[in-house]
Design a protein around this motif. Structure first.
Motif, short mmCIF file in Angstrom:
data_model
loop_
_atom_site.label_atom_id
_atom_site.label_comp_id
_atom_site.label_asym_id
_atom_site.label_seq_id
_atom_site.Cartn_x
_atom_site.Cartn_y
_atom_site.Cartn_z
N VAL A 150 -13.92 0.38 -23.66
CA VAL A 150 -13.09 -0.07 -22.54
C VAL A 150 -13.16 -1.58 -22.40
N GLN A 151 -12.18 -2.12 -21.72
CA GLN A 151 -12.05 -3.56 -21.56
C GLN A 151 -12.17 -3.96 -20.09
N PRO A 152 -12.49 -5.23 -19.84
CA PRO A 152 -12.39 -5.75 -18.48
C PRO A 152 -10.91 -5.95 -18.14
N ILE A 153 -10.62 -6.06 -16.88
CA ILE A 153 -9.26 -6.43 -16.46
C ILE A 153 -9.26 -7.95 -16.37
N ARG A 154 -8.47 -8.58 -17.24
CA ARG A 154 -8.50 -10.03 -17.40
C ARG A 154 -7.43 -10.76 -16.59
N ASP A 155 -6.67 -10.06 -15.79
CA ASP A 155 -5.57 -10.64 -15.02
C ASP A 155 -5.77 -10.31 -13.54
N ARG A 156 -5.84 -11.34 -12.71
CA ARG A 156 -6.07 -11.12 -11.27
C ARG A 156 -4.96 -10.30 -10.63
N GLU A 157 -3.74 -10.49 -11.09
CA GLU A 157 -2.62 -9.73 -10.55
C GLU A 157 -2.78 -8.24 -10.86
N LEU A 158 -3.29 -7.92 -12.05
CA LEU A 158 -3.53 -6.52 -12.40
C LEU A 158 -4.67 -5.93 -11.58
N ILE A 159 -5.66 -6.75 -11.24
CA ILE A 159 -6.74 -6.27 -10.36
C ILE A 159 -6.16 -5.90 -9.00
N LYS A 160 -5.29 -6.76 -8.49
CA LYS A 160 -4.65 -6.50 -7.19
C LYS A 160 -3.80 -5.23 -7.26
N LYS A 161 -3.06 -5.06 -8.35
CA LYS A 161 -2.23 -3.86 -8.51
C LYS A 161 -3.10 -2.61 -8.61
N MET A 162 -4.22 -2.73 -9.31
CA MET A 162 -5.14 -1.59 -9.44
C MET A 162 -5.68 -1.20 -8.06
N LYS A 163 -6.08 -2.20 -7.27
CA LYS A 163 -6.57 -1.91 -5.92
C LYS A 163 -5.50 -1.19 -5.09
N ASN A 164 -4.28 -1.69 -5.16
CA ASN A 164 -3.18 -1.06 -4.40
C ASN A 164 -2.91 0.36 -4.87
N GLU A 165 -2.97 0.56 -6.17
CA GLU A 165 -2.75 1.90 -6.72
C GLU A 165 -3.84 2.86 -6.25
N LEU A 166 -5.08 2.39 -6.24
CA LEU A 166 -6.19 3.23 -5.79
C LEU A 166 -6.11 3.52 -4.30
N LEU A 167 -5.61 2.57 -3.53
CA LEU A 167 -5.47 2.75 -2.08
C LEU A 167 -4.48 3.86 -1.73
N LYS A 168 -3.56 4.15 -2.63
CA LYS A 168 -2.56 5.20 -2.38
C LYS A 168 -3.21 6.54 -2.11
N ASN A 169 -4.40 6.75 -2.67
CA ASN A 169 -5.11 8.03 -2.50
C ASN A 169 -6.30 7.90 -1.56
N GLY A 170 -6.33 6.84 -0.78
CA GLY A 170 -7.38 6.70 0.23
C GLY A 170 -8.35 5.58 -0.07
N SER A 171 -9.11 5.26 0.95
CA SER A 171 -10.02 4.11 0.85
C SER A 171 -11.22 4.38 -0.05
N ARG A 172 -11.60 5.63 -0.25
CA ARG A 172 -12.76 5.93 -1.10
C ARG A 172 -12.55 5.38 -2.51
N ASN A 173 -11.41 5.67 -3.09
CA ASN A 173 -11.14 5.26 -4.46
C ASN A 173 -11.05 3.73 -4.57
N PHE A 174 -10.41 3.12 -3.58
CA PHE A 174 -10.33 1.67 -3.52
C PHE A 174 -11.72 1.04 -3.44
N MET A 175 -12.57 1.58 -2.57
CA MET A 175 -13.90 1.01 -2.37
C MET A 175 -14.80 1.22 -3.59
N LEU A 176 -14.64 2.32 -4.28
CA LEU A 176 -15.38 2.55 -5.52
C LEU A 176 -15.10 1.39 -6.48
#
Length: 181
Positions: free
Chosen positions: A4-30
């Motif tokens: 696996v790789q790190p996420i090297r783009d800050r915008e993708l990190i933000k998108k990942m957080k938003n995607e995880l938030l769609k299913n609740g705060s637990r996944n986002f906080m993980l």
């Protein structure tokens, strides 16, 4: 096991957080705790509310190395944690499984959660270690101090740390990009 790789783009990190938030705060906080502490997923999943509530540091014995680890909870992460744990009991796991009364999320389920969000964003080479590698990649790029990062990760050498966070891959790619004989 796939690499696996790190996420090297800050915008993708933000998108990942938003995607995880769609299913609740637990996944986002993980994900949020993972990318902001550099802890292994096994150590994150074993955290309980009392491990972070009213604390300045997360102090654990790493499951893999059995070494004690102490990680600062900075003010931004502290606010996120405080909002997340509001109303939770001190003995609750931070990341509870939906199965059982107070059981932690499994590694497999954590992988599925992250991988599902990543696939929705067309990201590949994402797994639970992506969180730790993302922390390392950004920490190194901001501070350029491999010795501190090596200590945080408990790695035996700087070269292991650089390889682990994908810096060696970036350097190799850069040297070959315009190389043509």
């Amino acid at each position: 096991m796939k690499y696996v790789q790190p996420i090297r783009d800050r915008e993708l990190i933000k998108k990942m957080k938003n995607e995880l938030l769609k299913n609740g705060s637990r996944n986002f906080m993980l994900f949020n705790i993972g990318i902001n502490t550099g802890l292994r997923v096994s150590d994150i999943l074993s955290l309980k509310v009392f491990d972070v509530k009213d604390k300045t540091h997360i102090t654990i014995n790493e499951q893999k190395t059995k070494k004690q680890k102490r990680i600062l909870i900075n003010s931004n992460l502290k606010k996120d944690i405080d909002d997340y744990i509001y109303g939770m009991n001190d003995c609750d796991y931070l990341f509870k499984s939906r199965k059982g009364e107070n059981c932690p999320l499994s590694r497999v389920q954590a992988y599925r959660i992250l991988n599902y969000a990543a696939s929705n964003l067309n990201l590949s080479e994402i797994g639970t270690h992506t969180m730790r590698k993302t922390f390392g990649y950004w920490h190194y790029n901001i501070y350029k101090d491999v010795a501190i990062l090596q200590d945080i990760f408990n790695h035996s050498s700087p070269s292991i740390t650089l390889r682990y966070i994908g810096i060696n891959d970036d350097i190799k790619d850069k040297t070959i990009k315009d190389f043509y004989l």
